[in-house]
Structure formats: structure tokens, C-alpha cells
Motif scaffolding. Structure first.
Motif, PDB file in Angstrom:
ATOM      1  N   HIS A  52       0.825  -1.201   0.000  1.00 19.09           N
ATOM      2  CA  HIS A  52       0.000   0.000   0.000  1.00 19.09           C
ATOM      3  C   HIS A  52       0.866   1.261   0.000  1.00 19.09           C
ATOM      4  N   ALA A  53       2.052   1.152  -0.614  1.00 18.09           N
ATOM      5  CA  ALA A  53       2.880   2.314  -0.970  1.00 18.09           C
ATOM      6  C   ALA A  53       3.792   2.820   0.129  1.00 18.09           C
ATOM      7  N   SER A 356       7.893   0.057  -7.029  1.00 15.69           N
ATOM      8  CA  SER A 356       7.694   1.118  -6.034  1.00 15.69           C
ATOM      9  C   SER A 356       6.647   2.130  -6.509  1.00 15.69           C
ATOM     10  N   LYS A 357       6.579   2.377  -7.808  1.00 18.79           N
ATOM     11  CA  LYS A 357       5.561   3.275  -8.353  1.00 18.79           C
ATOM     12  C   LYS A 357       4.202   2.574  -8.428  1.00 18.79           C
ATOM     13  N   TYR A 359       3.016   0.415  -6.378  1.00 19.68           N
ATOM     14  CA  TYR A 359       2.385   0.303  -5.061  1.00 19.68           C
ATOM     15  C   TYR A 359       1.443   1.464  -4.768  1.00 19.68           C
ATOM     16  N   THR A 360       1.716   2.631  -5.335  1.00 18.06           N
ATOM     17  CA  THR A 360       0.856   3.786  -5.080  1.00 18.06           C
ATOM     18  C   THR A 360      -0.461   3.696  -5.855  1.00 18.06           C
ATOM     19  N   ARG A 361      -0.580   2.711  -6.760  1.00 18.05           N
ATOM     20  CA  ARG A 361      -1.746   2.632  -7.639  1.00 18.05           C
ATOM     21  C   ARG A 361      -2.583   1.367  -7.417  1.00 18.05           C
ATOM     22  N   TYR A 384      -4.060   3.371   6.537  1.00 14.87           N
ATOM     23  CA  TYR A 384      -3.810   3.051   5.135  1.00 14.87           C
ATOM     24  C   TYR A 384      -4.277   4.173   4.213  1.00 14.87           C
ATOM     25  N   LEU A 387      -1.366   6.375   3.929  1.00 15.61           N
ATOM     26  CA  LEU A 387      -0.374   5.807   3.018  1.00 15.61           C
ATOM     27  C   LEU A 387      -0.734   6.102   1.568  1.00 15.61           C
ATOM     28  N   LYS A 388      -2.047   6.190   1.295  1.00 14.41           N
ATOM     29  CA  LYS A 388      -2.499   6.503  -0.061  1.00 14.41           C
ATOM     30  C   LYS A 388      -2.626   8.017  -0.283  1.00 14.41           C
ATOM     31  N   ARG A 389      -1.977   8.780   0.622  1.00 14.17           N
ATOM     32  CA  ARG A 389      -1.856  10.244   0.492  1.00 14.17           C
ATOM     33  C   ARG A 389      -3.177  10.976   0.675  1.00 14.17           C
ATOM     34  N   PRO A 439      -7.471   3.324  -5.611  1.00 17.71           N
ATOM     35  CA  PRO A 439      -6.448   2.602  -6.379  1.00 17.71           C
ATOM     36  C   PRO A 439      -6.937   2.314  -7.791  1.00 17.71           C
TER      37      PRO A 439
END
Length: 602
Positions: A52-53, A356-357, A359-361, A384, A387-389, A439
Motif C-alpha cells: 500500500h505504498a 515502487s511506483k 504500489y501507489t496505484r 492506510y 499511506l495513499k496520500r 487505487p
């Protein structure tokens, strides 16, 4: 009052306790830090956070700052309490000097725990080892290191070399800051001041330098060992890039070569590789996973060159028996394991190089619930979501919406510790976590296992709503769930994708039969079979037990009206208890494909 008329000096409580006890007290946080880190490793909490980034560096920095704050508060309270009760180890020495020394040692202790984390896989082993470490090193310091320090004939270089063992450094610090044993219970010890830091006689400056060097070294080794496995995987990925891609058309002279739907998927993937298409969120290109030989067993090929594509706004159901390779495929797509060959593109990014990129999606609901027992459902979603900003009002709104949609809001469950949830209840926050933060791709690995019908229906509604603007891969053993949620379905067996299509397409292609069930009185089995043969000469009996028989009847040449007419006429001569005629179900298709795959597993 003593006889000379002078007042007694204040008593030194540390004279009664001894230096060894203070060494143990200062080191007491070590097993706590170690077991906490190993717990996250054992429960795969760090893995799910990474999915989850949460990056590796961010994880270590956050953990380090947390444990450093706890350690500093712990030492502050210890120094305040010790000074209040008159322990001269804390009351007589310069507080600035003590801050420098204890701050340095606490950082060293945290970095030591970080480094040892890589050697443990279970919390119990780590905890026991941690406490044995502090108890054993304390005794060794008291009965081995202390005599060397007090013996003036021992080389200072040898003492310095021994101080590279962190507990010995701490013991020497406690020894230098404590009153000499000769002063007794009533001590006139004036303590060590900041100006004495560079005094070569006490060697405190050398101790601080040694601890700083070890601190930096342990942190470097922690990051190195943590990334070592990743580096090896990246090297294997680069080697895989140099290998020619083996397409199913070239390597699979098996069941898949005759499957037009599998060939069509391969063509879509090839077209994407030549000209990327943003309408496809997931492209899986001939991905393969081989587990190396272990314990004398041969290597295990879990996934054998799977290729398919999923468009945005589509839910793809991945069906298969246990051991079909579904979880291995999900593990590769989420970066939990690396593919042996082949690759996949998630929202246009390569899983070999851009994880790594990615994971943000993505959002992930694993097969087994990976939750903190000491957090509530709401706290999980808030964590979480960050974590997803998400932050501020958007974070609160997203968390509240997830709680309501998946019925975690009822009865105060949202603010109850996860340790008090039932097995089925834990699935709800796991699914909610995978959907929070918008996501682009979501993986749901058997999301409804253990849920009651009402909760399962709420989950289905949530998934139907969520798939409008994202791609979803769903694995399940429930054919009902697959038909309710999935736009397309793929059935895998022995590591290969055997067929794909909508539920209707699969039924039409593999289910060209009716299932005819008849239950009659005992002794009439042969008569019932003859009756069925009269209706459909090519009918095949698939089940027979306790007077109940099942037959597969080809749809061609069979009229439903004739079946009804024949059964009505047969009631006069046969004692038929019950009968039924149904179309092929998805479960029948699944079983048929699985049996056909057994003939040609490769």
C-alpha cells in the motif's frame, strides 16, 4: 550526627542496587523493540504496508523515530526518578553529559535491534533471545569485563576492543558514572561533569566515539541486508529481460493451443507490447514462476506462462482448484515474489522495474487477514488512507464511507480492537483497506471467505460500485460470487490459464448439455435409465447413489417439452419421487475444465 559533629552525607541508593541492575534497566527496551519489529515481519504487516505504498526507507525512518521517542521518554523518566530518590548515578553527574551518553546509546540499541531483526522469523524466538542477550551480557560484563577495567595492568587497547560489544560499552559508562565502591553507602561522590568528557582517565569520549561508529555501521548493515534480497531479485529480472520471450504458441503443444479464447488473449498482449493502450489496466505477458528445489524435492513450477489482459472498469474472476497457481500469480503481481520469467504491466508500469511506483496505484486484500490486533477497524482505514496520500477531511470521509459500505460501522465495531473481531468480521476491514485511496488496480484474494450472507451481499455491492473506474482481479471458490461480480472469468489448472470468457460464453462453450436428475424408488434404477435413454440415446450417467441418478443430456436433439411429456407418462408405471432438468452451471464448467486439464496438465 556523627561523633565529629559533621552531618552525614546523603545515602547512595545505587550502592545497594549495584551497577548490574542499572545495566539491565537501561537495556530493557532492546527485546521490546526487537519483538515489535519481528511481529510485523512474522504477521506480514510490513509486506502489506509495502503493497500500500509504504517504501522501505520510509518504513525504517518511521520505526526509528518511534522507538527513539519511546527510548528518550523512558530514559528521561528513569533519570528523573533516579535523581528524586537520591541515586547518585543520575543525581551527581552532569545532566547534559548524561543526555549525550544515553542519547548515543539508545540510538545504538535501536540500530542493534534493527540489525538483529533480519535473523528472526518468529516473535517468540526473538523475545526469548532478546532477554537472554541482556541478562547474559550483563553477567558477562559484571564478572568478566569489570575485572579487566579495574586491573591497571590490562592493556587499554584490549579494553577498547572489548567495548565494541555494545553491552560492554554501556557497562563501562555505568561504571564510570557510578561512585567508587570504596566510598560505601554514604558517598561524597561529586560526579562526572561535562568538562570531564575528554578526560583520558575515564575514557568516556572514546566510548561515545565507539558507539557512534557502531550506530552508523549497524544502520548501514540493516539497510544492506534488507535490500540484499531485492538486489538479487533485480539482477534476476535483468537477466530475464535478456532472455527471448517464449509465447504459448511456440512452447505449448497442449490443451491451450486449441483454445481460441487463450490465443485471443495472447494477441491482445502482443498488440499492447507493440502499441500500449491506456484502456488496459493490467497486461500479463507470459509470466512464469518456478520455485527452486527444496529438502530434496524437485523444483515446483507454480505458474506456466500465463498471458491475459484486463481493461479498466472490468472485474476479472480467476477460478481454479487449490494449487492451480492463483495465489502465486497474485503474489507476483503485488511484488511479494518475483517472476522467474515474463512480466506484467500494471497501469503501464513494469512489475520487474517499477514496483515502487505501482504500489501507489494498487489495493490488495490478501487471502489471509494481515491486521494489527491492537488497532481498531477505523484506525486501520485511517492509517492506510494516509499511506495513499489522503489527509484532512478527505481522509475522514473516505474512512467513514468505507465503514458504512462494508457494514463495519454497526454496533460500535469500527472502534473495537481487531483482536475482538471474528474471522469473518476481519475480512471486512481487509476489503475496505484494499479499496481506500482510489487505487487503479485492486486484487481481491477470496474476499468473502467466512462472511455471512448479509455481509457478503454488502461486499458484492461495494465491489460492483468500485469496479466502475478501476480493474479488479478476484479469486474465489464461490461460483455464485464469480457470476455476480465478474465481467470475465478465467479458469486455471496446473499453473496454466485454460479458458477465459464471460459466464454465458463459458457455459455455451463447455456446457452443451442439460443436467437431468431423477430420484425413484428402490429397484427401479434400470427402468429409469432406460427411460432417460429413450429421451436421449446419447445421455451419460454421471451420478448414481441411493436411488438418485444424474445424467448429462446433449442439448442437440432434446426438446424440453418432450422431457416433460415423457416424465408425466412415466409416473403411471414408475414410482418417481422427484426429477429436475437444469442448464449447465458455472460449477459444471469448472469441473469439466479441471477434469479435461488432468489429461494434459502441461
Amino acid at each position: 550526627m556523627p561523633r565529629d559533629g559533621h552531618p552525614l552525607k546523603p545515602p547512595d541508593m545505587s550502592f545497594l542496587v549495584g551497577k548490574l541492575i542499572f545495566v539491565w534497566i537501561v537495556m530493557l527496551l532492546f527485546p521490546v523493540i526487537l519483538s515489535s519489529l519481528v511481529y510485523e515481519k512474522q504477521q506480514k504487516l510490513r509486506a502489506i504496508m509495502k503493497m500500500h505504498a509504504l517504501g522501505d526507507i520510509a518504513y525504517w525512518i518511521i520505526s526509528y523515530c518511534y522507538f527513539l521517542l519511546i527510548s528518550l521518554i523512558y530514559m528521561l523518566l528513569l533519570v528523573i526518578f533516579g535523581s528524586f530518590v537520591g541515586i547518585k548515578l543520575f543525581a551527581s553527574n552532569s545532566y547534559v553529559l548524561q543526555f549525550i551518553i544515553y542519547f548515543t546509546y539508545m540510538n545504538l540499541q535501536i540500530s542493534s535491534a534493527f540489525l538483529m531483526t533480519s535473523y528472526f522469523t518468529t516473535v517468540t524466538t526473538a523475545t526469548v533471545t532478546g532477554y537472554l542477550y541482556i541478562i547474559g551480557s550483563g553477567f558477562v560484563g559484571e564478572y568478566l569485563f569489570k575485572p579487566f577495567v579495574e586491573d591497571t595492568s590490562v592493556s587499554r587497547s584490549l579494553i577498547t576492543l572489548m567495548e565494541f560489544f555494545p553491552p560492554f560499552s554501556l557497562y563501562h559508562i555505568i561504571y564510570e558514572l557510578s561512585p567508587p565502591p570504596a566510598t560505601g553507602f554514604y558517598s561524597d561522590f561529586s560526579g562526572v561533569q561535562l568538562g570531564d568528557l575528554s578526560n583520558p582517565e575515564n575514557g568516556i569520549l572514546v566510548l561515545v566515539i565507539i558507539m557512534v561508529l557502531e550506530w552508523a555501521t549497524f544502520l548501514f548493515l540493516t539497510l544492506y541486508f534488507d535490500e540484499f534480497g531485492c538486489l538479487q531479485n533485480r539482477m534476476r529480472s535483468r537477466q530475464a529481460l535478456q532472455r527471448p520471450s517464449i509465447h504459448p504458441q511456440q512452447s505449448e503443444a497442449s490443451i491451450e493451443i486449441d483454445r481460441t479464447d487463450i490465443m485471443r488473449e495472447r494477441e491482445i498482449v502482443d498488440r499492447f507490447l507493440q502499441q500500449p493502450d491506456s484502456s488496459y489496466s493490467i497486461i500479463i505477458d507470459n509470466i512464469r514462476k518456478v520455485y527452486p528445489p527444496k529438502d530434496g524435492n524437485a523444483e515446483k513450477v507454480a505458474v506456466k506462462g500465463v498471458s491475459f489482459a484486463i481493461q479498466r472498469g472490468q472485474c476479472f474472476g480467476l477460478l481454479g482448484s487449490n494449487g492451480a497457481g492463483k495465489t502465486s500469480l497474485i503474489s507476483m503481481l503485488t511484488g511479494f515474489t518475483k517472476p522467474t520469467s515474463g512480466t506484467a504491466y500494471i497501469d503501464g508500469l513494469d512489475i520487474r522495474m517499477d514496483m515502487s511506483k505501482i504500489y501507489t496505484r494498487i489495493g490488495v486484500c490478501p487471502q489471509f487477514d494481515l491486521l494489527w490486533e491492537t488497532l481498531t477497524g477505523r484506525e486501520h482505514l485511517m492509517f492506510y488512507g494516509r499511506l495513499k496520500r489522503l489527509n484532512g477531511a478527505a481522509l475522514v470521509e473516505a474512512a467513514e464511507q468505507s465503514l458504512k459500505v462494508l457494514r463495519i460501522f454497526e454496533g460500535g465495531v469500527a472502534d473495537t480492537f481487531v483482536s475482538q473481531y471474528s474471522g469473518g468480521m476481519k475480512r471486512r476491514p481487509s476489503v475496505a483497506i484494499s479499496l481506500i485511496g482510489d487505487p487503479k488496480v485492486v486484487y481481491l484474494d477470496e474476499p468473502s471467505s467466512g462472511l455471512d450472507p448479509a455481509s457478503r451481499n454488502a461486499l458484492w455491492n461495494a465491489v460492483k460500485f468500485a469496479k466502475k473506474d478501476r480493474a479488479i482481479i478476484l479469486t474465489t471458490h464461490s461460483m455464485e460470487e464469480a457470476e455476480a461480480l465478474c465481467d470475465r472469468i478465467g479458469i486455471s489448472a496446473y499453473g496454466r490459464l485454460r479458458c477465459t470468457g464471460t459466464s454465458k460464453e463459458l457455459k455455451a462453450k463447455y456446457g452443451g448439455t442439460f443436467v437431468f436428475t431423477v430420484t425413484a424408488a428402490a429397484g427401479e434404477d434400470e427402468a429409469v435409465e432406460q427411460l432417460v435413454r429413450s429421451i436421449s440415446p446419447t445421455a451419460k450417467r454421471t451420478y448414481h447413489i441411493a436411488g438418485t441418478q444424474k445424467f448429462e443430456m446433449p442439448k442437440q436433439g432434446v426438446k424440453i417439452s418432450e422431457v416433460f411429456r415423457a416424465m408425466e407418462q412415466a409416473k403411471g408405471s414408475l414410482n418417481i419421487v422427484a426429477w429436475g432438468l437444469v442448464d449447465t452451471t458455472l460449477e459444471d464448467v469448472f469441473i469439466k475444465v479441471a477434469k479435461e486439464s488432468e489429461k494434459c496438465p502441461d
